[in-house]
Structure formats: C-alpha cells, structure tokens
Design a protein around this motif. Structure first.
Motif, PDB file in Angstrom:
ATOM      1  N   ARG A   1      15.007  -4.696  -9.974  1.00 17.32           N
ATOM      2  CA  ARG A   1      15.041  -3.256 -10.229  1.00 17.32           C
ATOM      3  C   ARG A   1      13.722  -2.868 -10.903  1.00 17.32           C
ATOM      4  O   ARG A   1      13.135  -3.683 -11.638  1.00 17.32           O
ATOM      5  N   PRO A   2      13.235  -1.645 -10.697  1.00 17.69           N
ATOM      6  CA  PRO A   2      11.928  -1.261 -11.244  1.00 17.69           C
ATOM      7  C   PRO A   2      11.770  -1.512 -12.745  1.00 17.69           C
ATOM      8  O   PRO A   2      10.737  -1.991 -13.196  1.00 17.69           O
ATOM      9  N   GLU A   3      12.828  -1.238 -13.536  1.00 22.27           N
ATOM     10  CA  GLU A   3      12.714  -1.430 -14.989  1.00 22.27           C
ATOM     11  C   GLU A   3      12.606  -2.911 -15.344  1.00 22.27           C
ATOM     12  O   GLU A   3      11.895  -3.284 -16.287  1.00 22.27           O
ATOM     13  N   ASP A   4      13.294  -3.793 -14.560  1.00 22.82           N
ATOM     14  CA  ASP A   4      13.192  -5.227 -14.799  1.00 22.82           C
ATOM     15  C   ASP A   4      11.832  -5.765 -14.339  1.00 22.82           C
ATOM     16  O   ASP A   4      11.252  -6.655 -14.976  1.00 22.82           O
ATOM     17  N   ALA A   5      11.335  -5.207 -13.239  1.00 23.77           N
ATOM     18  CA  ALA A   5      10.006  -5.596 -12.754  1.00 23.77           C
ATOM     19  C   ALA A   5       8.944  -5.246 -13.791  1.00 23.77           C
ATOM     20  O   ALA A   5       8.017  -6.029 -14.052  1.00 23.77           O
ATOM     21  N   ALA A   6       9.077  -4.074 -14.400  1.00 28.09           N
ATOM     22  CA  ALA A   6       8.117  -3.649 -15.427  1.00 28.09           C
ATOM     23  C   ALA A   6       8.126  -4.616 -16.603  1.00 28.09           C
ATOM     24  O   ALA A   6       7.063  -4.971 -17.147  1.00 28.09           O
ATOM     25  N   GLN A   7       9.324  -5.066 -16.983  1.00 26.65           N
ATOM     26  CA  GLN A   7       9.440  -5.996 -18.102  1.00 26.65           C
ATOM     27  C   GLN A   7       8.776  -7.329 -17.781  1.00 26.65           C
ATOM     28  O   GLN A   7       8.053  -7.900 -18.618  1.00 26.65           O
ATOM     29  N   ILE A   8       8.986  -7.839 -16.569  1.00 25.47           N
ATOM     30  CA  ILE A   8       8.378  -9.105 -16.142  1.00 25.47           C
ATOM     31  C   ILE A   8       6.853  -9.004 -16.152  1.00 25.47           C
ATOM     32  O   ILE A   8       6.146  -9.891 -16.648  1.00 25.47           O
ATOM     33  N   ILE A   9       6.334  -7.914 -15.609  1.00 23.41           N
ATOM     34  CA  ILE A   9       4.878  -7.732 -15.525  1.00 23.41           C
ATOM     35  C   ILE A   9       4.269  -7.590 -16.912  1.00 23.41           C
ATOM     36  O   ILE A   9       3.251  -8.217 -17.228  1.00 23.41           O
ATOM     37  N   ARG A  10       4.907  -6.806 -17.757  1.00 16.10           N
ATOM     38  CA  ARG A  10       4.373  -6.588 -19.100  1.00 16.10           C
ATOM     39  C   ARG A  10       4.314  -7.885 -19.907  1.00 16.10           C
ATOM     40  O   ARG A  10       3.307  -8.187 -20.549  1.00 16.10           O
TER      41      ARG A  10
ATOM     42  N   TYR B   1      -0.458  -9.480 -10.540  1.00 16.15           N
ATOM     43  CA  TYR B   1       0.814  -9.200  -9.857  1.00 16.15           C
ATOM     44  C   TYR B   1       0.608  -8.238  -8.692  1.00 16.15           C
ATOM     45  O   TYR B   1      -0.174  -7.281  -8.790  1.00 16.15           O
ATOM     46  N   VAL B   2       1.319  -8.515  -7.590  1.00 16.52           N
ATOM     47  CA  VAL B   2       1.388  -7.589  -6.467  1.00 16.52           C
ATOM     48  C   VAL B   2       2.841  -7.161  -6.317  1.00 16.52           C
ATOM     49  O   VAL B   2       3.762  -7.990  -6.381  1.00 16.52           O
ATOM     50  N   VAL B   3       3.053  -5.857  -6.136  1.00 15.55           N
ATOM     51  CA  VAL B   3       4.403  -5.314  -5.974  1.00 15.55           C
ATOM     52  C   VAL B   3       4.516  -4.709  -4.573  1.00 15.55           C
ATOM     53  O   VAL B   3       3.707  -3.846  -4.196  1.00 15.55           O
ATOM     54  N   PHE B   4       5.497  -5.177  -3.797  1.00 12.21           N
ATOM     55  CA  PHE B   4       5.729  -4.685  -2.449  1.00 12.21           C
ATOM     56  C   PHE B   4       6.893  -3.682  -2.459  1.00 12.21           C
ATOM     57  O   PHE B   4       7.906  -3.914  -3.129  1.00 12.21           O
ATOM     58  N   LEU B   5       6.722  -2.612  -1.712  1.00 17.28           N
ATOM     59  CA  LEU B   5       7.778  -1.596  -1.630  1.00 17.28           C
ATOM     60  C   LEU B   5       7.922  -1.181  -0.167  1.00 17.28           C
ATOM     61  O   LEU B   5       7.147  -0.369   0.343  1.00 17.28           O
ATOM     62  N   GLY B   6       8.897  -1.797   0.507  1.00 19.69           N
ATOM     63  CA  GLY B   6       9.153  -1.498   1.916  1.00 19.69           C
ATOM     64  C   GLY B   6      10.526  -0.890   2.115  1.00 19.69           C
ATOM     65  O   GLY B   6      11.224  -0.535   1.159  1.00 19.69           O
ATOM     66  N   GLU B   7      10.915  -0.777   3.408  1.00 14.24           N
ATOM     67  CA  GLU B   7      12.202  -0.149   3.741  1.00 14.24           C
ATOM     68  C   GLU B   7      13.377  -0.912   3.120  1.00 14.24           C
ATOM     69  O   GLU B   7      14.300  -0.305   2.581  1.00 14.24           O
ATOM     70  N   ASP B   8      13.326  -2.249   3.173  1.00 17.30           N
ATOM     71  CA  ASP B   8      14.431  -3.043   2.622  1.00 17.30           C
ATOM     72  C   ASP B   8      14.567  -2.835   1.113  1.00 17.30           C
ATOM     73  O   ASP B   8      15.672  -2.684   0.584  1.00 17.30           O
ATOM     74  N   GLU B   9      13.402  -2.847   0.408  1.00 15.00           N
ATOM     75  CA  GLU B   9      13.429  -2.653  -1.047  1.00 15.00           C
ATOM     76  C   GLU B   9      13.964  -1.267  -1.403  1.00 15.00           C
ATOM     77  O   GLU B   9      14.777  -1.119  -2.336  1.00 15.00           O
ATOM     78  N   LEU B  10      13.514  -0.248  -0.648  1.00 11.49           N
ATOM     79  CA  LEU B  10      13.968   1.122  -0.927  1.00 11.49           C
ATOM     80  C   LEU B  10      15.473   1.242  -0.711  1.00 11.49           C
ATOM     81  O   LEU B  10      16.170   1.915  -1.492  1.00 11.49           O
ATOM     82  N   ALA B  11      15.984   0.592   0.322  1.00 12.57           N
ATOM     83  CA  ALA B  11      17.424   0.661   0.620  1.00 12.57           C
ATOM     84  C   ALA B  11      18.249   0.009  -0.482  1.00 12.57           C
ATOM     85  O   ALA B  11      19.379   0.443  -0.779  1.00 12.57           O
ATOM     86  N   GLN B  12      17.685  -1.044  -1.104  1.00 12.49           N
ATOM     87  CA  GLN B  12      18.422  -1.783  -2.137  1.00 12.49           C
ATOM     88  C   GLN B  12      18.107  -1.302  -3.554  1.00 12.49           C
ATOM     89  O   GLN B  12      18.699  -1.791  -4.522  1.00 12.49           O
ATOM     90  N   GLY B  13      17.167  -0.349  -3.683  1.00 14.56           N
ATOM     91  CA  GLY B  13      16.807   0.151  -5.005  1.00 14.56           C
ATOM     92  C   GLY B  13      16.032  -0.857  -5.835  1.00 14.56           C
ATOM     93  O   GLY B  13      16.146  -0.868  -7.075  1.00 14.56           O
ATOM     94  N   VAL B  14      15.246  -1.723  -5.182  1.00 15.20           N
ATOM     95  CA  VAL B  14      14.474  -2.751  -5.885  1.00 15.20           C
ATOM     96  C   VAL B  14      13.021  -2.713  -5.427  1.00 15.20           C
ATOM     97  O   VAL B  14      12.643  -1.928  -4.544  1.00 15.20           O
ATOM     98  N   CYS B  15      12.212  -3.557  -6.021  1.00 20.61           N
ATOM     99  CA  CYS B  15      10.845  -3.801  -5.549  1.00 20.61           C
ATOM    100  C   CYS B  15      10.604  -5.304  -5.618  1.00 20.61           C
ATOM    101  O   CYS B  15      11.242  -6.002  -6.414  1.00 20.61           O
ATOM    102  N   SER B  16       9.715  -5.814  -4.773  1.00 18.34           N
ATOM    103  CA  SER B  16       9.408  -7.243  -4.764  1.00 18.34           C
ATOM    104  C   SER B  16       8.147  -7.497  -5.570  1.00 18.34           C
ATOM    105  O   SER B  16       7.101  -6.870  -5.320  1.00 18.34           O
ATOM    106  N   VAL B  17       8.229  -8.392  -6.543  1.00 14.64           N
ATOM    107  CA  VAL B  17       7.113  -8.693  -7.442  1.00 14.64           C
ATOM    108  C   VAL B  17       6.633 -10.116  -7.175  1.00 14.64           C
ATOM    109  O   VAL B  17       7.425 -11.057  -7.240  1.00 14.64           O
TER     110      VAL B  17
END
Length: 452
Positions: free
Chosen positions: A428-437, A400-416
């Motif tokens: 959302r970071p907690e949902d991303a963690a669940q998907i990755i795990r 998995y690669v996780v991207f964290l740019g200006e758009d993600e920070l503004a929306q409180g998310v990360c791209s997985v």
C-alpha cells in the motif's frame, strides 16, 4: 556557424553531480553544526566597492583582487569573508545584538596563480563571534570545540587543533628586547612547518636582524613539547617577567581547561608554541587544524582572536574571534587522497516513479503523497523502453524504483524495487513510503569522509 569549444577557466572548479552531492553534504553538516552553537546565517554581496575591500589591504591583496569599472563605480570581488563581515557589523552595529554570532559559507575570489589545490574561485566556511567592547575568553575556547564537532561529524578522528596565544609570544619577544620586531618574527616562525628549523634560524638572523643568542632562545622556546599540562608547566618559569606574557599564559591555560569541559579529547588539541598565524591582526588565541595522516595538506582550518574587526570603518571597539575553513581546497585534497566516501548516496531522488499506464494522474498523486512525507520523488514520463528507464535510475544511483501499472491500480498498491538488493514487493502507498524512508535513512547514516 562554428561552434565554440566549451571550457572552464583555470582555477575554477566545476563538479559532476555525484561529487557535488558530497560537497553539499559537507555544507549541510557545517550549517547544522554552526546553528547548533547558536550562530545566525549571513550572506554578503560578492561585489563591493573596491575602497571597502582594500581599506586594510594593499600589497599582496591589491595584486590578487579582481577589480573592475562599471560606469563611474570602482568595484571588486570579495577576496575573503572577514572584510565584508567587518563592513556589515560597522554598518549595522546599531541594529545588531552583541555578542553577534554569524556563520557564512560563500565563494571568494583571488587572482593568484592557479595551482594544485589552490583556486581562484573557492568556498570559505567562516564563523565569528563579535563583541561590543569586550569578549570573554570562553568564546576563544568554544571556537575550537566547534572545529572538533565539525570534523568528527565529517567522519575524521585523526586530527589535531593546535592552539597558541599571541600575547604569550609578544611577551616573550619583549623579554628578549624584540618587541618592535615581534610581528615579523611571528611571520617567520609561522613558516616552521614548511621550511624547517635551519631555514627559520637563517631568516631570523639574516632578514630579521636577530643575534645568534636571540634566535637560539626563540627556537628553544617554541620547541617546548609534551602534554598540554607539561607545556603549560614549562611556561611557568617565565611567569612574572612580563605582564603581557602572564596574561597570554592565563588565557592559554583557560582555553585549555575549557576545551576539556567542552568534551574535546586531548588527542585532538594541543598547545603548540610554533603556531603564530602570519596575519598581524590576531591578538590572542590562534588556531590551526591539521590531519595527522596527511601533514602535507597543511592547515585545513585556522583562525584566532582579534581586537579591532572594523577599525577602518568605525571607532567602535568590536573585538572578535573566528575561524575559516577553505572548503573547496579541503574538498579537493580529500578527493585526491581518496578519502571521500564513495558509498554515500549522491542521487538526486530517493525513488524513481515509473507510470506503466497512459494516464499519469495516479502516478502524480502517488508522487505527491511521497513528497508530502519527505521522500524525494522523480516521475519518469519519457517514452523510453523499460531497460532504458531502469538504466537511468541505476546511473543516477537512485535506490528505489516504484512501478504503478494497471494491476497495482486495481489492487490499490504499488510495486517497490530496492535496486541495491534486487528485492521487489507490492505494498500500500503508506507502507511503501515507510519502507523507502527507513531504507534511505539507513543509507545516509555513513560519514562523508573515510579515514584510511
């Protein structure tokens, strides 16, 4: 300045990251299984006083040992894990609780000629159960049940643990008036798989000094085959002729019955009267494990019962039973046979976090959040082009690669992005963690070894 040519010494193994991860997976399975059966980990020094290691050695051991002087000290590298165990138990017997159950996975050193599948530095994975004065026969059945569990967890199904008893053999040789020659006869018979019946018979006659009638009786005895029940039944015809034989038969019968209770299927263990183990210190049950589809590999796990573990260091009677897996050799031959699972994750991280802003603070916080829930996370902070960053993740096999740019920070998310499927989602970071795990857990469910 002239550069030195980098090289690895002959007989020493160095692995690239991917196969090293496969080796680590095998070690992890070993540690987990040994712990499951109540064994405690032990680590002894790689270097000991030479007199300690050579107490019961001499001969071939002294020729193979790495020995050196440091000041006035005569030192040596350990050549197995059993002698250091004997010293350890003798030294700490007053502080240990018996039966003492230990496992050890460590490197040992032998200065023998390096050849295919044989190394000068290699890992052994040992377990032993040491008693104080006595040790119940149940332990001699539990050891092969542990072998069975380990090999099944490795991913193997087609293997057999061959079991015999040295008392049975000693008693039989005594019936032939060969008690004084029993040790050398066992060493000869133990070569049967390697050199064949005719060569064994020749050695029995010419080197061991047996008569043709005695040699033929031995070969007839060790050739008894069939189901475990059939072999044990055939052995009943010798019952009552020698006390040692009778005791060996009782022990072998008990081990066979207990193995069934431990859940070991009969196709994975067999009573085999050819198994003797060449080492004289074995006194009861002995084991050798072979892969049915690769008999040319030989035994991949062996051991047995012994009655005097530390006789060279103490008068205290410390009987034991144990087995040893030559882990480096096993890993080498499995790789050579293309049996190591290439799909097993070998990446050093579960996800690669790519900060897309100049300030890495948010990426550091997200990586910490992932790591706190057990996700192995690497932050890529090097100033490289995007393509180079993705290539890095791909070469390492990071899923998995996780991207964290200006758009993600503004929306409180990360791209997985799942690099195996190409799917990319914003979460959302907690949902991303669940998907990755959950995804990583699924990838890790495969076996380290694949049977063909």
């Amino acid at each position: 300045m002239e550069k030195l040519k980098p090289r690895t010494l002959s007989g020493f193994m160095e692995l690239l990251p991917a196969p090293q991860m496969q080796m680590e997976r095998m070690m992890e399975i070993l540690r987990e299984t040994y712990a499951l059966y109540g064994f405690t980990p032990l680590d002894t020094p790689a270097i000991e006083a030479a007199e300690i290691l050579l107490a019961k050695g001499g001969g071939e051991t002294e020729k193979q040992i790495y020995r050196f002087q440091k000041g006035d000290s005569d030192l040596a590298l350990r050549f197995d894990l059993t002698v250091p165990l004997a010293k350890y138990v003798a030294l700490h017997s007053g502080e240990l609780s018996f039966p003492f159950r230990r496992y050890q996975i460590g490197k040992v050193y032998r200065g023998e000629r390096a050849q295919r599948g044989r190394f000068r530095e290699f890992y052994q994975a040992d377990i032993d159960i040491i008693g104080d004065g006595k040790l119940d026969i149940l332990n001699e059945a539990e050891i092969p049940s542990i072998i069975y569990t380990i090999f099944r967890r490795f991913g193997l199904k087609r293997f057999v643990i061959r079991v015999n008893n040295r008392k049975l053999l000693n008693g039989f040789y005594a019936m032939l008036n060969l008690a004084e020659k029993s040790a050398e006869i066992m060493r000869t018979v133990d070569k049967l798989d390697k050199i064949g019946t005719e060569k064994v018979r020749s050695i029995l006659l010419e080197d061991n000094g047996l008569s043709a009638e005695q040699a033929d009786e031995i070969l007839k005895f060790i050739s008894i085959k069939g189901t475990n029940a059939e072999v044990l039944s055939a052995l009943q015809s010798w019952r009552g002729k020698n006390e040692i034989f009778d005791l060996g038969l009782e022990e072998l019968t008990a081990v066979t019955q207990y193995l069934g209770a431990f859940g070991v299927p009969e196709e994975n263990f067999s009573v085999d009267l050819t198994i003797a183990r060449g080492l004289d210190y074995y006194t009861g049950t002995v084991y050798e494990t072979t892969l049915l589809d690769h008999p040319e590999i030989g035994s991949v796990c062996s051991g047995g019962r012994y009655d005097s573990l530390a006789e060279y260091y103490t008068d205290r009677q410390l009987p034991g039973v144990g087995i040893s897996i030559g882990l480096t050799r096993l890993f080498y031959v499995l790789g050579e046979q293309k049996m190591l699972n290439p799909e097993l994750p070998a990446a050093p991280a579960d996800c690669l976090l790519l900060p897309m802003t100049d300030d890495f603070s948010a990426a550091v916080r997200l990586a910490t959040q992932f790591r706190n829930v057990g996700i192995r996370t690497q932050i890529y902070s090097e100033q490289k082009k995007f393509k180079a960053k993705m290539s890095y993740a791909d070469k390492l096999g990071i899923p998995y690669v996780v991207f964290l740019g200006e758009d993600e920070l503004a929306q409180g998310v990360c791209s997985v992005k799942n690099l195996r499927t190409g799917e990319q989602v914003s979460l959302r970071p907690e949902d991303a963690a669940q998907i990755i795990r959950s995804g990583v857990l699924s990838l890790q469910s495969g076996c380290v070894i694949l049977e063909k």
